[in-house]
Design an enzyme around this catalytic site. Sequence first.
Site, PDB file in Angstrom:
ATOM      1  N   SER A  42      24.980  44.309  43.257  1.00 16.69           N
ATOM      2  CA  SER A  42      25.254  42.940  42.813  1.00 16.69           C
ATOM      3  C   SER A  42      25.890  42.124  43.935  1.00 16.69           C
ATOM      4  O   SER A  42      25.850  40.896  43.905  1.00 16.69           O
ATOM      5  CB  SER A  42      26.219  42.973  41.636  1.00 16.69           C
ATOM      6  OG  SER A  42      27.462  43.513  42.052  1.00 16.69           O
ATOM      7  N   TYR A  87      27.606  42.063  38.005  1.00 20.04           N
ATOM      8  CA  TYR A  87      26.588  42.542  37.078  1.00 20.04           C
ATOM      9  C   TYR A  87      27.232  43.141  35.818  1.00 20.04           C
ATOM     10  O   TYR A  87      26.557  43.347  34.821  1.00 20.04           O
ATOM     11  CB  TYR A  87      25.768  43.671  37.732  1.00 20.04           C
ATOM     12  CG  TYR A  87      24.612  43.256  38.615  1.00 20.04           C
ATOM     13  CD1 TYR A  87      24.261  41.922  38.812  1.00 20.04           C
ATOM     14  CD2 TYR A  87      23.849  44.238  39.259  1.00 20.04           C
ATOM     15  CE1 TYR A  87      23.192  41.588  39.636  1.00 20.04           C
ATOM     16  CE2 TYR A  87      22.772  43.899  40.071  1.00 20.04           C
ATOM     17  CZ  TYR A  87      22.444  42.584  40.259  1.00 20.04           C
ATOM     18  OH  TYR A  87      21.368  42.256  41.068  1.00 20.04           O
ATOM     19  N   GLY A  88      28.525  43.458  35.925  1.00 21.99           N
ATOM     20  CA  GLY A  88      29.221  44.262  34.912  1.00 21.99           C
ATOM     21  C   GLY A  88      29.053  43.817  33.482  1.00 21.99           C
ATOM     22  O   GLY A  88      29.022  44.648  32.577  1.00 21.99           O
ATOM     23  N   ASN A  98      26.200  51.239  40.151  1.00 19.65           N
ATOM     24  CA  ASN A  98      26.246  52.088  38.947  1.00 19.65           C
ATOM     25  C   ASN A  98      25.752  51.334  37.714  1.00 19.65           C
ATOM     26  O   ASN A  98      25.138  51.911  36.825  1.00 19.65           O
ATOM     27  CB  ASN A  98      27.679  52.556  38.689  1.00 19.65           C
ATOM     28  CG  ASN A  98      28.167  53.518  39.746  1.00 19.65           C
ATOM     29  OD1 ASN A  98      28.023  54.720  39.609  1.00 19.65           O
ATOM     30  ND2 ASN A  98      28.739  52.997  40.822  1.00 19.65           N
ATOM     31  N   THR A  99      26.035  50.037  37.672  1.00 20.86           N
ATOM     32  CA  THR A  99      25.661  49.232  36.512  1.00 20.86           C
ATOM     33  C   THR A  99      24.141  49.112  36.419  1.00 20.86           C
ATOM     34  O   THR A  99      23.560  49.297  35.340  1.00 20.86           O
ATOM     35  CB  THR A  99      26.292  47.829  36.629  1.00 20.86           C
ATOM     36  OG1 THR A  99      27.686  47.987  36.885  1.00 20.86           O
ATOM     37  CG2 THR A  99      26.097  47.024  35.376  1.00 20.86           C
ATOM     38  N   GLU A 103      34.615  41.015  46.374  1.00 21.11           N
ATOM     39  CA  GLU A 103      33.673  39.988  46.850  1.00 21.11           C
ATOM     40  C   GLU A 103      34.377  38.955  47.732  1.00 21.11           C
ATOM     41  O   GLU A 103      33.798  38.411  48.654  1.00 21.11           O
ATOM     42  CB  GLU A 103      33.003  39.278  45.660  1.00 21.11           C
ATOM     43  CG  GLU A 103      31.953  40.110  44.940  1.00 21.11           C
ATOM     44  CD  GLU A 103      30.751  40.458  45.794  1.00 21.11           C
ATOM     45  OE1 GLU A 103      30.171  39.559  46.410  1.00 21.11           O
ATOM     46  OE2 GLU A 103      30.393  41.655  45.859  1.00 21.11           O
ATOM     47  N   CYS A 129      32.088  52.422  40.178  1.00 21.68           N
ATOM     48  CA  CYS A 129      31.476  51.143  40.574  1.00 21.68           C
ATOM     49  C   CYS A 129      31.578  51.117  42.088  1.00 21.68           C
ATOM     50  O   CYS A 129      32.623  51.449  42.651  1.00 21.68           O
ATOM     51  CB  CYS A 129      32.242  49.980  39.951  1.00 21.68           C
ATOM     52  SG  CYS A 129      31.863  48.384  40.709  1.00 21.68           S
ATOM     53  N   THR A 130      30.487  50.740  42.754  1.00 18.78           N
ATOM     54  CA  THR A 130      30.457  50.881  44.217  1.00 18.78           C
ATOM     55  C   THR A 130      31.357  49.881  44.947  1.00 18.78           C
ATOM     56  O   THR A 130      31.583  50.027  46.146  1.00 18.78           O
ATOM     57  CB  THR A 130      29.013  50.750  44.738  1.00 18.78           C
ATOM     58  OG1 THR A 130      28.453  49.522  44.251  1.00 18.78           O
ATOM     59  CG2 THR A 130      28.157  51.913  44.269  1.00 18.78           C
TER      60      THR A 130
HETATM   61  N1  DGL Z   1      28.938  47.530  42.268  1.00 17.51           N
HETATM   62  C1  DGL Z   1      28.292  47.570  41.014  1.00 17.51           C
HETATM   63  C2  DGL Z   1      28.484  48.868  40.289  1.00 17.51           C
HETATM   64  O1  DGL Z   1      28.503  49.893  40.948  1.00 17.51           O
HETATM   65  C3  DGL Z   1      28.306  46.310  40.186  1.00 17.51           C
HETATM   66  C4  DGL Z   1      29.617  45.764  39.822  1.00 17.51           C
HETATM   67  C5  DGL Z   1      29.457  44.405  39.191  1.00 17.51           C
HETATM   68  O2  DGL Z   1      28.779  43.575  39.778  1.00 17.51           O
HETATM   69  O3  DGL Z   1      30.012  44.191  38.101  1.00 17.51           O
HETATM   70  O4  DGL Z   1      28.567  48.934  39.089  1.00 17.51           O
END
Ligand code: DGL
Length: 263
Positions: free
Chosen positions: A11, A42-43, A74-75, A151, A183-184
Amino acid sequence: MSKQPIGIFDSGVGGLSIFKVIKQHLPNENLLYFADSQYAPYGELDEKILKQRCLFIADFFIQKNAKAMVVACNTATALMAEWLRAEYDIPIIAIEPAIKPAAQITTTNTIGVFATQHTLNSERYRSLLKRFAKDKTIYQSACEGFVEQVEKGELDSLRTIGLIEQYLLPMLDNNIDTLVLGCTHYPFLSETIKLVAGQHPLTIIDNANAVSLQATRVLTELGLLNLHAHESDAFFSSSNSKTLPSVFSDLLLKNTHVNYIAD
Ligand code: DGL
């Protein structure tokens, strides 16, 4: 085909935590990184929009002739990995929370999980818990605000420390000894999380290494590893924010040009 690039997406800048490990393991590969910053986080993003975004990014990689794609989010994995695999012919390697190793490491049998709301709500995550951590106590939190802080490049500001305290301290009170960063974006907060944990013994884990090794395995098996020196990596974003290149550069520890891709 082995000289073709590998597409990696998230994201936003979070997936750079995966990009870095893949670069270490596979220095010859030509990596394309797409940060969907215009749509981050994206969460809790509407699932229909998330699907459109995954489609847009995957098509972008296909146009760029990618030989494989890494879902460094991950999302997106939790909601879209199966669908992406059904839709595209190239190998798709996707990250998911490190529940299995956490269950093997914990000595208090109590694990904390930080991830997004979509990930925690997903069938895929529930299945991970059922398969690997049935006998463990899990404390989980959708850490609202973490992604936005990363971010902005605010890895250790007072606001970031305050947010980490809010989510971590109750878990430490509940005796977790292992914390999964599901979450990355969150590995970029590891040092600050350690600082907040202070004297509490806490092992912090994520699956960056595992997903990179999986990418290596898949490419090796398919004979797709690039055995020659790579040309150059390239970075793309759906946002033309002026501050983005400096956040990329800080997280990658090198001056980075980010190409704007309008949707
Ligand atoms: N970095 C993403 C993850 O691993 C997305 C986090 C997000 O945008 O909410 O879930």
